[in-house]
Design a protein around this motif. Structure first.
Motif, PDB file in Angstrom:
ATOM      1  N   LEU A  55       2.300   1.677  -3.504  1.00 34.30           N
ATOM      2  CA  LEU A  55       1.285   2.191  -4.429  1.00 34.30           C
ATOM      3  C   LEU A  55       0.995   3.660  -4.156  1.00 34.30           C
ATOM      4  O   LEU A  55       0.813   4.450  -5.088  1.00 34.30           O
ATOM      5  CB  LEU A  55       0.011   1.359  -4.335  1.00 34.30           C
ATOM      6  CG  LEU A  55       0.101  -0.051  -4.910  1.00 34.30           C
ATOM      7  CD1 LEU A  55      -1.177  -0.822  -4.613  1.00 34.30           C
ATOM      8  CD2 LEU A  55       0.384  -0.015  -6.392  1.00 34.30           C
ATOM      9  N   ALA A  56       0.948   4.041  -2.872  1.00 36.05           N
ATOM     10  CA  ALA A  56       0.721   5.446  -2.522  1.00 36.05           C
ATOM     11  C   ALA A  56       1.871   6.312  -3.022  1.00 36.05           C
ATOM     12  O   ALA A  56       1.649   7.414  -3.538  1.00 36.05           O
ATOM     13  CB  ALA A  56       0.544   5.588  -1.019  1.00 36.05           C
TER      14      ALA A  56
ATOM     15  N   ARG B  98       0.830  -1.208   0.000  1.00 31.91           N
ATOM     16  CA  ARG B  98       0.000   0.000   0.000  1.00 31.91           C
ATOM     17  C   ARG B  98       0.865   1.258   0.000  1.00 31.91           C
ATOM     18  O   ARG B  98       0.567   2.227  -0.685  1.00 31.91           O
ATOM     19  CB  ARG B  98      -0.923   0.009   1.209  1.00 31.91           C
ATOM     20  CG  ARG B  98      -2.022  -0.997   1.101  1.00 31.91           C
ATOM     21  CD  ARG B  98      -2.876  -0.981   2.347  1.00 31.91           C
ATOM     22  NE  ARG B  98      -3.667  -2.194   2.388  1.00 31.91           N
ATOM     23  CZ  ARG B  98      -4.941  -2.225   2.683  1.00 31.91           C
ATOM     24  NH1 ARG B  98      -5.564  -1.109   2.989  1.00 31.91           N
ATOM     25  NH2 ARG B  98      -5.586  -3.362   2.695  1.00 31.91           N
ATOM     26  N   ARG B  99       1.962   1.225   0.774  1.00 33.65           N
ATOM     27  CA  ARG B  99       2.866   2.382   0.798  1.00 33.65           C
ATOM     28  C   ARG B  99       3.525   2.578  -0.565  1.00 33.65           C
ATOM     29  O   ARG B  99       3.698   3.703  -1.025  1.00 33.65           O
ATOM     30  CB  ARG B  99       3.925   2.211   1.867  1.00 33.65           C
ATOM     31  CG  ARG B  99       3.391   2.476   3.273  1.00 33.65           C
ATOM     32  CD  ARG B  99       4.494   2.384   4.266  1.00 33.65           C
ATOM     33  NE  ARG B  99       4.904   0.964   4.288  1.00 33.65           N
ATOM     34  CZ  ARG B  99       5.760   0.443   5.115  1.00 33.65           C
ATOM     35  NH1 ARG B  99       6.383   1.200   5.974  1.00 33.65           N
ATOM     36  NH2 ARG B  99       6.048  -0.833   5.083  1.00 33.65           N
TER      37      ARG B  99
END
Length: 131
Positions: A6-7, A3-4
């Motif tokens: 992708l962010a 998630r990090r």
């Protein structure tokens, strides 16, 4: 972690991502063209469809080994077993080994030679060696 990542990727301008993707595609295209030319040297009757097997040879590098050496050659020999696409197993193994040498060993030799030469250019008589 995903998630990090992708962010963080969302914060990168789209043009940069597209350019990086284009460079990666060009890199693979040159890598496969290089392998095709080397295979052609060992087996001039090679069919262009043989290039469709090259990604499988590349994916074999994911199997743990020392630099992919041995595994890649085994996969190349197995994929071209029986003269598939007019390439013998021996030609496929040879091409894979030559590609390994030209992409991994030759640049190191050139780098080492240049490093010694740079020491001489810097005025050191010992060729760049330190005491």
């Amino acid at each position: 972690a995903l998630r990090r990542a992708l962010a963080a990727m969302r914060q990168v301008p789209g043009g940069v991502v597209a350019a990086a993707f284009g460079v990666a595609v060009l890199n693979l295209a040159l890598y496969y063209f290089h392998l095709y030319l080397i295979t052609y040297a060992f087996s001039p009757a090679i069919k262009i469809q043989a290039a469709g097997l090259f990604p499988w040879i590349t994916l074999s590098r994911a199997i743990p080994s020392i630099g992919g050496l041995g595994v890649r050659e085994f996969v190349a020999g197995a994929l071209f077993a029986g003269g598939r696409y007019e390439v013998t197993s021996a030609a496929a193994v040879n091409a894979s080994l030559v590609q390994f040498v030209t992409l991994n060993v030759v640049p190191v030799i050139v780098w080492l030679a240049a490093a010694g030469g740079l020491g001489r250019l810097a005025g050191r008589r010992d060729g760049g060696k330190r005491d």
